[in-house]
Design a protein around this motif. Structure first.
Motif, mmCIF file in Angstrom:
data_model
loop_
_atom_site.group_PDB
_atom_site.id
_atom_site.type_symbol
_atom_site.label_atom_id
_atom_site.label_comp_id
_atom_site.label_asym_id
_atom_site.label_seq_id
_atom_site.Cartn_x
_atom_site.Cartn_y
_atom_site.Cartn_z
ATOM 1 N N THR A 169 -92.440 92.509 83.153
ATOM 2 C CA THR A 169 -91.105 92.227 82.623
ATOM 3 C C THR A 169 -90.167 91.822 83.755
ATOM 4 O OG1 THR A 169 -91.445 93.770 80.796
ATOM 5 C CG2 THR A 169 -89.164 93.181 81.318
ATOM 6 N N LYS A 170 -90.191 92.573 84.847
ATOM 7 C CA LYS A 170 -89.348 92.242 86.001
ATOM 8 C C LYS A 170 -89.799 90.946 86.659
ATOM 9 C CE LYS A 170 -87.869 96.910 87.177
ATOM 10 N NZ LYS A 170 -87.916 97.992 88.182
ATOM 11 N N ALA A 171 -91.107 90.737 86.761
ATOM 12 C CA ALA A 171 -91.628 89.512 87.370
ATOM 13 C C ALA A 171 -91.202 88.295 86.549
ATOM 14 C CB ALA A 171 -93.144 89.574 87.485
ATOM 15 N N ALA A 172 -91.269 88.397 85.235
ATOM 16 C CA ALA A 172 -90.848 87.293 84.372
ATOM 17 C C ALA A 172 -89.371 86.979 84.595
ATOM 18 C CB ALA A 172 -91.111 87.631 82.906
ATOM 19 N N GLU A 173 -88.574 88.028 84.744
ATOM 20 C CA GLU A 173 -87.145 87.848 84.988
ATOM 21 C C GLU A 173 -86.911 87.139 86.325
ATOM 22 O OE1 GLU A 173 -83.528 90.861 85.897
ATOM 23 O OE2 GLU A 173 -84.682 91.311 84.086
ATOM 24 N N VAL A 174 -87.623 87.575 87.365
ATOM 25 C CA VAL A 174 -87.509 86.968 88.694
ATOM 26 C C VAL A 174 -87.912 85.494 88.652
ATOM 27 C CG1 VAL A 174 -88.573 86.955 90.999
ATOM 28 C CG2 VAL A 174 -87.816 89.108 89.998
ATOM 29 N N LYS B 290 -90.184 83.628 80.150
ATOM 30 C CA LYS B 290 -90.343 84.713 79.181
ATOM 31 C C LYS B 290 -91.603 85.501 79.522
ATOM 32 C CE LYS B 290 -87.832 82.399 75.624
ATOM 33 N NZ LYS B 290 -87.594 82.226 74.238
ATOM 34 N N ARG B 291 -91.608 86.762 79.143
ATOM 35 C CA ARG B 291 -92.735 87.631 79.454
ATOM 36 C C ARG B 291 -94.024 87.106 78.821
ATOM 37 N NH1 ARG B 291 -95.959 91.521 78.213
ATOM 38 N NH2 ARG B 291 -96.410 93.222 79.634
ATOM 39 N N ASN B 292 -93.943 86.568 77.615
ATOM 40 C CA ASN B 292 -95.131 86.011 76.959
ATOM 41 C C ASN B 292 -95.713 84.851 77.760
ATOM 42 O OD1 ASN B 292 -94.889 87.831 74.888
ATOM 43 N ND2 ASN B 292 -93.918 86.395 73.478
ATOM 44 N N THR B 293 -94.838 84.025 78.306
ATOM 45 C CA THR B 293 -95.287 82.903 79.134
ATOM 46 C C THR B 293 -95.977 83.426 80.383
ATOM 47 O OG1 THR B 293 -93.495 81.505 78.332
ATOM 48 C CG2 THR B 293 -94.532 80.863 80.425
ATOM 49 N N LEU B 294 -95.372 84.414 81.014
ATOM 50 C CA LEU B 294 -95.972 85.008 82.209
ATOM 51 C C LEU B 294 -97.328 85.609 81.877
ATOM 52 C CD1 LEU B 294 -95.957 85.857 85.153
ATOM 53 C CD2 LEU B 294 -94.666 87.904 84.465
#
Length: 69
Positions: free
Chosen positions: A43-48, A52-56
């Motif tokens: 979740t944090k990595a996607a934000e950085v 979106k988390r699904n994409t990550l």
């Protein structure tokens, strides 16, 4: 930074590394670094990364990140 990137691009072209391979490798390393810096918190990595988390999560599967090499 710009100078380092220019040198790297020139070297990759000289070694005949194609654009699609270069982009995949860059994306893979970018994601892996974000995951390392966030201690695996997707979740944090996607934000950085600004995705979106699904994409990550899809990219992690695509590049087989987090699996033993």
């Amino acid at each position: 930074m710009k100078q380092k990137l220019e040198y790297l691009v020139e070297e990759m072209i000289d070694r005949r590394i194609f654009l699609d391979e270069a982009l995949d490798e860059f994306e893979k390393r970018f994601i892996q670094t974000a995951l390392t810096k966030t201690r695996g918190n997707q979740t944090k990595a996607a934000e950085v990364l600004g995705v979106k988390r699904n994409t990550l999560n899809r990219k992690i599967g695509q590049y087989k990140l987090g699996e033993p090499q």
